[in-house]
Scaffold this motif. Structure first.
Motif, PDB file in Angstrom:
ATOM      1  N   PHE A 193      -1.889   1.619   8.063  1.00  0.00           N
ATOM      2  CA  PHE A 193      -1.472   2.267   6.820  1.00  0.00           C
ATOM      3  C   PHE A 193      -1.529   3.782   6.966  1.00  0.00           C
ATOM      4  CE2 PHE A 193      -3.152   4.477   3.043  1.00  0.00           C
ATOM      5  CZ  PHE A 193      -2.013   4.429   2.242  1.00  0.00           C
ATOM      6  N   THR A 250      -3.621   3.848  -2.232  1.00  0.00           N
ATOM      7  CA  THR A 250      -4.922   3.548  -1.629  1.00  0.00           C
ATOM      8  C   THR A 250      -5.430   4.653  -0.727  1.00  0.00           C
ATOM      9  OG1 THR A 250      -6.123   1.768  -0.465  1.00  0.00           O
ATOM     10  CG2 THR A 250      -3.957   2.383   0.409  1.00  0.00           C
ATOM     11  N   TYR A 277       3.554  -1.291   3.971  1.00  0.00           N
ATOM     12  CA  TYR A 277       3.434   0.110   3.564  1.00  0.00           C
ATOM     13  C   TYR A 277       4.707   0.505   2.836  1.00  0.00           C
ATOM     14  CZ  TYR A 277       3.726   5.210   4.021  1.00  0.00           C
ATOM     15  OH  TYR A 277       3.886   6.557   3.768  1.00  0.00           O
ATOM     16  N   LEU A 285       0.833  -1.196   0.000  1.00  0.00           N
ATOM     17  CA  LEU A 285       0.000   0.000   0.000  1.00  0.00           C
ATOM     18  C   LEU A 285       0.872   1.252   0.000  1.00  0.00           C
ATOM     19  CD1 LEU A 285      -2.613  -1.102   2.701  1.00  0.00           C
ATOM     20  CD2 LEU A 285      -2.733  -1.411   0.215  1.00  0.00           C
ATOM     21  N   TYR A 328     -10.791  -0.109   0.982  1.00  0.00           N
ATOM     22  CA  TYR A 328      -9.951  -1.081   1.675  1.00  0.00           C
ATOM     23  C   TYR A 328      -9.881  -2.418   0.937  1.00  0.00           C
ATOM     24  CZ  TYR A 328     -14.436  -2.975   3.368  1.00  0.00           C
ATOM     25  OH  TYR A 328     -15.700  -3.498   3.453  1.00  0.00           O
TER      26      TYR A 328
END
Length: 310
Positions: free
Chosen positions: A280, A205, A245, A117, A230
Motif C-alpha cells: 500500500f 489508511t 489500492y 485502501l 493496519y
C-alpha cells in the motif's frame, strides 16, 4: 439545528451552487491566503516536505510547498462544491473518472469482499460520489460499485458539530439513510455480518495512528520510518478478502481526477499483513513522487519520527 450549524450549512449551500469552474478559479486565492496570510500549518508542511525529499534542491522543495497550497485551495473549493451538489451536476462535471471499472467487477467475482485502501492524496472527499463517476464508454455494466455494496469507513471527528456537518455533506448524494457509513471501530462487525456479500470497504489508511489505536505497525514511507494502522489489512487477512489500492490522481488538464484500482491481492489470507501494508505504501509513495503537491502534507504524519530526530 444550532444557529452555528445553520450558518455554516447555509454558507456552504450558497457557495456550492456556484459553477465548478468558478470554484477552480477561486482555489488559487484560497491557497494563497492559506499559505501567506493564515500560514496554515506551514511549518509542518515545510518540515514534512524537507524530510521526504532530502536530496531535492531547495528551490524544488519550495515549489512543492507552493504546489501543496495550490492543491489545498482546490481541495477546499471542490469539497464545498461537492457538499451540496446533485447527482446530475456530479455526472455532468466528470470531476472524477474511473480508469478501470472492470476491475471492481473482477474483484467482486473472485473474493467474498474487498478492502480498498486510499491515502490523503488528491481529493478523497469526492469518493463519496462513487455512484456518479464518469465511466469509459460502454463500461457501465462492468462497474460494481453500488450504494448497496460499498461501505465508507470513517473516523469520527473530535468536534461533534463538524462531524455532523461532514456526515451530511458526504452523504448528500448517497442519502442520509445510507446504512454503510461506518465508524472505523465497527468495520470488523460489519465484515463478519456481511461476509460473502461482495462488499467493498473504502477508507483512508495513511494517517498517523490514533492515540488509542491498538493495531499499529512499523513501515517505511517516503524514506522515513513511520507507524501505521493496519486494521483493514488485518481484517482482510483474517477473512480472506481482496485488497486493492485506490489511486486517485489529478487529470492532465488539472481539472478533476482519475481513479484506478491497483489490486494488491485477491486473497489476503495468502499474504502477511506487513506485506499488504508495505505494498500500500509503495503504491501511495509512487503517486506522491509523481506529483508531490497533491499529498496532504499538513497532517503530522511523522510526528514521532520528527520529534525523535530533531
Amino acid at each position: 439545528m444550532s444557529i452555528q450549524k445553520a450558518i455554516i450549512q447555509g454558507t456552504m449551500a450558497v457557495l456550492s451552487a456556484l459553477p465548478l469552474r468558478l470554484h477552480w478559479a477561486s482555489a488559487h486565492l484560497v491557497g494563497w491566503i492559506a499559505m501567506h496570510l493564515v500560514r496554515y500549518r506551514r511549518k509542518v508542511v515545510e518540515e514534512n516536505i524537507d524530510r521526504s525529499f532530502p536530496d531535492a534542491p531547495e528551490h524544488l522543495r519550495k515549489r512543492y510547498v507552493r504546489d501543496f497550497y495550490r492543491h489545498f485551495g482546490r481541495l477546499v473549493c471542490e469539497t464545498i462544491w461537492f457538499s451540496h451538489t446533485t447527482a446530475r451536476r456530479m455526472e455532468r462535471s466528470q470531476i472524477v473518472s474511473a480508469v478501470n471499472p472492470e476491475e471492481s467487477a473482477r474483484l467482486q467475482s473472485v473474493a467474498p469482499g474487498t478492502i480498498i485502501l486510499a491515502g490523503h492524496y488528491a481529493n478523497w472527499e469526492l469518493l463519496f460520489g462513487f455512484e456518479h463517476f464518469a465511466l469509459p464508454e460502454g463500461s457501465a455494466d462492468s462497474y460494481a460499485f453500488k450504494r448497496s455494496n460499498v461501505a465508507m469507513v470513517y473516523k469520527k471527528l473530535n468536534s461533534p458539530l463538524w462531524d455532523e456537518i461532514f456526515r451530511e455533506c458526504r452523504l448528500r448524494l448517497l442519502g442520509t439513510d445510507f446504512e454503510n457509513y461506518i465508524e472505523s471501530a465497527g468495520i470488523l462487525r460489519h465484515v463478519v455480518e456481511h461476509r460473502g456479500d461482495g462488499y467493498f470497504y473504502m477508507f483512508d489508511t495513511d494517517q498517523r495512528p490514533y492515540a488509542n489505536a491498538k493495531a499499529v505497525m512499523d513501515v517505511e514511507f517516503m524514506g522515513q520510518p513511520a507507524q501505521t494502522m493496519y486494521a483493514g489489512a488485518g481484517v482482510a487477512h483474517k477473512y480472506g478478502l481482496a485488497v486493492s489500492y485506490l489511486s486517485m490522481t489529478r487529470k492532465p488538464s488539472g481539472k478533476g481526477y482519475l481513479c484506478e484500482l491497483k489490486t494488491i491481492c485477491d486473497d489476503a489470507s495468502k499474504m502477511e499483513v506487513q506485506q499488504i501494508m508495505d505494498e500500500f505504501y509503495r503504491f501511495l509513495e509512487a503517486d506522491i513522487r509523481k506529483d508531490p503537491g497533491e499529498y496532504l502534507w499538513s497532517h503530522k504524519r511523522w510526528k514521532l519520527v520528527n520529534k525523535n530526530t530533531k
